[in-house]
Design a protein around this motif. Structure first.
Motif, PDB file in Angstrom:
ATOM      1  N   SER A 164       0.805  -1.220   0.000  1.00 26.68           N
ATOM      2  CA  SER A 164       0.000   0.000   0.000  1.00 26.68           C
ATOM      3  C   SER A 164       0.841   1.274   0.000  1.00 26.68           C
ATOM      4  N   ALA A 165       2.152   1.138   0.171  1.00 27.65           N
ATOM      5  CA  ALA A 165       2.993   2.338   0.230  1.00 27.65           C
ATOM      6  C   ALA A 165       4.339   2.103  -0.461  1.00 27.65           C
ATOM      7  N   GLU A 166       5.243   1.406   0.202  1.00 26.86           N
ATOM      8  CA  GLU A 166       6.604   1.230  -0.306  1.00 26.86           C
ATOM      9  C   GLU A 166       6.727   0.098  -1.322  1.00 26.86           C
ATOM     10  N   LEU A 167       5.746  -0.804  -1.337  1.00 23.14           N
ATOM     11  CA  LEU A 167       5.733  -1.915  -2.289  1.00 23.14           C
ATOM     12  C   LEU A 167       4.413  -1.903  -3.053  1.00 23.14           C
ATOM     13  N   GLY A 168       4.484  -2.366  -4.295  1.00 25.54           N
ATOM     14  CA  GLY A 168       3.270  -2.573  -5.072  1.00 25.54           C
ATOM     15  C   GLY A 168       2.882  -4.038  -4.943  1.00 25.54           C
ATOM     16  N   ALA A 169       2.541  -4.659  -6.056  1.00 28.07           N
ATOM     17  CA  ALA A 169       2.176  -6.075  -6.044  1.00 28.07           C
ATOM     18  C   ALA A 169       3.419  -6.944  -5.924  1.00 28.07           C
ATOM     19  N   VAL A 170       3.319  -7.967  -5.093  1.00 32.03           N
ATOM     20  CA  VAL A 170       4.356  -8.998  -4.994  1.00 32.03           C
ATOM     21  C   VAL A 170       3.679 -10.322  -5.331  1.00 32.03           C
ATOM     22  N   THR A 171       4.218 -11.040  -6.307  1.00 31.53           N
ATOM     23  CA  THR A 171       3.629 -12.315  -6.696  1.00 31.53           C
ATOM     24  C   THR A 171       4.655 -13.429  -6.552  1.00 31.53           C
ATOM     25  N   LEU A 172       4.138 -14.631  -6.311  1.00 31.17           N
ATOM     26  CA  LEU A 172       4.951 -15.828  -6.179  1.00 31.17           C
ATOM     27  C   LEU A 172       4.341 -16.895  -7.078  1.00 31.17           C
ATOM     28  N   ALA A 173       5.162 -17.527  -7.899  1.00 31.08           N
ATOM     29  CA  ALA A 173       4.740 -18.645  -8.738  1.00 31.08           C
ATOM     30  C   ALA A 173       5.749 -19.770  -8.559  1.00 31.08           C
ATOM     31  N   ILE A 174       5.234 -20.947  -8.189  1.00 32.18           N
ATOM     32  CA  ILE A 174       6.101 -22.111  -8.005  1.00 32.18           C
ATOM     33  C   ILE A 174       5.643 -23.181  -8.982  1.00 32.18           C
ATOM     34  N   LYS A 175       6.598 -23.744  -9.707  1.00 31.03           N
ATOM     35  CA  LYS A 175       6.313 -24.802 -10.669  1.00 31.03           C
ATOM     36  C   LYS A 175       7.154 -26.014 -10.325  1.00 31.03           C
ATOM     37  N   PRO A 176       6.520 -27.189 -10.232  1.00 28.48           N
ATOM     38  CA  PRO A 176       7.301 -28.399  -9.899  1.00 28.48           C
ATOM     39  C   PRO A 176       8.215 -28.824 -11.026  1.00 28.48           C
TER      40      PRO A 176
END
Length: 176
Positions: A164-176
């Protein structure tokens, strides 16, 4: 002669099987540094790490900080401003750390990718973990985002947390 043909066929079949590529599990993180409308802007220091189920640091993935000397000193002086990371892992590291530390990043989306063969993930045992991203900015604020996941990956996993301030969206994707 027929025996020779069978042996040749088996050899070709086996060599083809051995030439197939070996795939590794991947963990991909995207961190957005938002554009802020402020009078005095400084790029944020950012730490990306993994915590185990007991909230202990299990692996440092990336740390961005001011790497060059300035009139205010070297950027390592301000690493303790990444308070959670510093308490859990940072104070025990001797920076720079090859493959982990790097310069602060500008506004935009930044991708990080790791395989289970890299040291950060190779040492993770099976279990529940949390991806943690912390940002701190001079003349700014602090922000901490968390995304839970399980390791090793038996199926694809996706997670997202919105700053909401210092960071925007953070996403995580894990693939086996």
């Amino acid at each position: 002669m027929p025996t020779l043909r069978v042996t040749t066929s088996i050899t070709i079949a086996l060599s083809g099987a051995l030439a197939m590529p070996a795939y590794a599990a991947t963990l991909e993180v995207n961190v957005e540094v938002p554009k802020l409308d402020v009078a005095e802007y400084h790029r944020p220091y950012v730490a990306v790490w993994i915590e185990d189920a007991n909230q202990k640091a299990a692996a440092d993935l990336s740390v961005w900080y001011q790497m060059r000397d300035t009139a205010e000193g070297h950027g390592t002086k301000w690493l303790p401003d990444l308070r959670q990371w510093w308490r859990k892992s940072g104070r025990s590291l001797k920076v720079p750390v090859d493959g982990v530390t790097g310069p602060t990043r500008p506004v935009g989306k930044h991708a990080l990718s790791f395989t289970d063969k890299q040291p950060q993930l190779a040492k993770l045992g099976p279990g529940s973990y949390t991806l943690v991203v912390e940002a701190a900015r001079e003349v700014g604020g602090r922000e901490l985002l968390k995304i839970p996941f399980t390791w090793p990956a038996t199926a694809a996993q996706n997670g997202k947390s919105q700053g909401s301030a210092e960071l925007g969206a953070v996403t995580l994707a894990i693939k086996p």
